[in-house]
Enzyme design. Structure first.
Site, PDB file in Angstrom:
ATOM      1  N   ILE A   1      -0.891   0.181   1.620  1.00  0.00           N
ATOM      2  CA  ILE A   1       0.255   1.118   1.688  1.00  0.00           C
ATOM      3  C   ILE A   1      -0.274   2.493   1.288  1.00  0.00           C
ATOM      4  O   ILE A   1       0.083   3.061   0.255  1.00  0.00           O
ATOM      5  CB  ILE A   1       1.411   0.641   0.792  1.00  0.00           C
ATOM      6  CG1 ILE A   1       1.641  -0.846   0.970  1.00  0.00           C
ATOM      7  CG2 ILE A   1       2.712   1.401   1.155  1.00  0.00           C
ATOM      8  CD1 ILE A   1       1.980  -1.294   2.403  1.00  0.00           C
ATOM      9  N   HIS A   2      -1.147   2.993   2.173  1.00  0.00           N
ATOM     10  CA  HIS A   2      -1.922   4.211   1.901  1.00  0.00           C
ATOM     11  C   HIS A   2      -1.077   5.320   1.262  1.00  0.00           C
ATOM     12  O   HIS A   2      -1.402   5.831   0.193  1.00  0.00           O
ATOM     13  CB  HIS A   2      -2.495   4.773   3.210  1.00  0.00           C
ATOM     14  CG  HIS A   2      -3.278   3.827   4.050  1.00  0.00           C
ATOM     15  ND1 HIS A   2      -4.615   3.543   3.828  1.00  0.00           N
ATOM     16  CD2 HIS A   2      -2.916   3.101   5.133  1.00  0.00           C
ATOM     17  CE1 HIS A   2      -5.040   2.696   4.759  1.00  0.00           C
ATOM     18  NE2 HIS A   2      -4.043   2.405   5.558  1.00  0.00           N
ATOM     19  N   ASP A   3      -0.021   5.714   1.968  1.00  0.00           N
ATOM     20  CA  ASP A   3       0.706   6.935   1.594  1.00  0.00           C
ATOM     21  C   ASP A   3       1.491   6.759   0.305  1.00  0.00           C
ATOM     22  O   ASP A   3       1.640   7.697  -0.480  1.00  0.00           O
ATOM     23  CB  ASP A   3       1.630   7.357   2.734  1.00  0.00           C
ATOM     24  CG  ASP A   3       0.845   7.663   3.990  1.00  0.00           C
ATOM     25  OD1 ASP A   3       1.443   7.674   5.087  1.00  0.00           O
ATOM     26  OD2 ASP A   3      -0.374   7.889   3.894  1.00  0.00           O
TER      27      ASP A   3
ATOM     28  N   THR B   1      -7.019   3.290  -1.231  1.00  0.00           N
ATOM     29  CA  THR B   1      -5.820   2.794  -0.537  1.00  0.00           C
ATOM     30  C   THR B   1      -6.066   1.421   0.091  1.00  0.00           C
ATOM     31  O   THR B   1      -5.139   0.616   0.203  1.00  0.00           O
ATOM     32  CB  THR B   1      -5.323   3.761   0.558  1.00  0.00           C
ATOM     33  OG1 THR B   1      -6.275   3.832   1.624  1.00  0.00           O
ATOM     34  CG2 THR B   1      -5.049   5.142  -0.005  1.00  0.00           C
TER      35      THR B   1
ATOM     36  N   TYR C   1      -2.580  -5.589  10.201  1.00  0.00           N
ATOM     37  CA  TYR C   1      -3.846  -5.447   9.457  1.00  0.00           C
ATOM     38  C   TYR C   1      -4.632  -6.747   9.429  1.00  0.00           C
ATOM     39  O   TYR C   1      -5.862  -6.751   9.425  1.00  0.00           O
ATOM     40  CB  TYR C   1      -3.566  -4.904   8.053  1.00  0.00           C
ATOM     41  CG  TYR C   1      -3.718  -3.396   7.982  1.00  0.00           C
ATOM     42  CD1 TYR C   1      -2.634  -2.548   8.245  1.00  0.00           C
ATOM     43  CD2 TYR C   1      -4.947  -2.811   7.712  1.00  0.00           C
ATOM     44  CE1 TYR C   1      -2.779  -1.175   8.224  1.00  0.00           C
ATOM     45  CE2 TYR C   1      -5.094  -1.430   7.683  1.00  0.00           C
ATOM     46  CZ  TYR C   1      -4.009  -0.611   7.939  1.00  0.00           C
ATOM     47  OH  TYR C   1      -4.161   0.765   7.930  1.00  0.00           O
TER      48      TYR C   1
END
Ligand code: RIB
Ligand code: CA
Length: 310
Positions: free
Chosen positions: A238-240, A193, A227
């Site tokens: 945009i991890h999720d 991610t 960040y």
């Protein structure tokens, strides 16, 4: 091509919001419902944010069930330092006019699993408290879970401590129960991610594409700056959304089977996902773990889908 029925369990959160939008914009999956959990913010805020995002994209038909307000055993840790006081700082977010489902998250998930005509894929992208409670309270429904594709953990460094990733760190006991459950788990961790980023250039591309695009651009204005300031990143991970994208486009993220153990101590590595990368423990793999990602392709596909909403 039949659509994959999914439920997203989330703690919106900028990247959770984008994950919800990606799922809603993607014909490959059928977003059946959303459950919320405390994590990035308290559960009243994550629930309000989930309702608001779905209303913004015209999906008030989707049920949102409120989940756990605290971890199984530990005190709640939240992430206002990442997502702001509201959990979704940056763009204007109108108060939702819709209310959460009358069932709580665990009862809602149990009802969906018990009544759906096919097994469900769960996509938890926050602390795993709801999922752990579901598995503990309804072992008979585990067979109705097709697979779990979760955002959490890391083979390497953490983000909330040098050792632990936030979702696992908030509720290590819940993660431990889920990773021991025998359910088919895909772990989309920081190793991939952190390479799935959107930049301010992407925000400018999205801004003129419509309400959804302008909203995501506003999220990115805040998230990219955060960040950059905190971690010196060029772009926000945009991890999720990568967890959702890995289900929609399975060749986007390379995964490998590893044994994963959760550190449930109170020591400096609490919440670490101990991924047996070199098979030194001899333990059977219990998860497929993301090891590489096509970052460019991810960004392009995500922008395309967000721009298609409206
Ligand atoms: O560590 C990143 C994860 O923690 C993401 O799911 C983010 O939304 C937060 O929940
Ligand atoms: Ca999240």
């Amino acid at each position: 091509m039949s659509r994959i029925p999914i439920v997203i369990d989330c703690d919106p959160g900028h990247d959770d919001a984008i994950a919800l939008m990606l799922a809603a914009a993607s014909p490959e999956v059928e977003l059946v419902g959303v459950t919320t959990v405390a994590g990035n913010a308290t559960v009243d805020k994550t629930t309000r944010n989930a309702l608001a995002v779905l209303e913004l994209i015209g999906r008030t038909d989707l049920p949102v069930a409120t989940g756990s307000d605290v971890p199984l055993e530990r005190d709640l840790v939240t992430a206002e330092y990442v997502h702001g006081a509201t959990g979704l700082d940056g763009p204007e977010v109108s108060e939702p006019t819709t209310r959460p489902h009358e069932l709580g998250a665990v009862a809602f998930l149990a009802q969906i699993l018990a009544t759906s005509d096919q097994p469900m894929t769960l996509i938890p992208v926050g602390p795993l408290t709801n999922i752990a409670k579901l598995v503990a309270a309804h072992p008979e429904l585990v067979k109705r879970i097709e697979r779990i594709v979760l955002m959490g953990g890391s083979i390497g460094l953490g983000n909330i401590t040098p050792a632990a990733e936030f979702n696992i760190y908030v509720d290590p006991e819940a993660a431990d129960l889920v990773f021991r459950s025998g359910i088919d788990i895909t772990m989309i961790g920081l190793d991939v991610t952190h390479r799935a980023r959107l930049t301010s250039d992407h925000a400018e591309q999205l801004r003129p594409t419509g309400r959804a695009g302008a909203f995501v651009a506003g999220l990115l204005d805040f998230f990219v700056a955060n960040y950059q300031r905190r971690m010196g990143f060029d772009g926000a991970p945009i991890h999720d959304a990568l967890a959702v994208a890995s289900l929609i486009w399975p060749d986007l993220v390379k995964t490998e089977p590893f044994a994963v153990e959760i550190d449930t101590t109170d020591g400096p590595s609490a919440g670490r996902t101990l991924v047996d990368r070199y098979h030194v423990t001899g333990r059977e793999p219990n998860a497929r773990v993301g090891t590489s990602v096509d970052s460019e392709r991810f960004a392009g596909l995500l922008l395309e889908r967000i721009a298609s909403l409206d």
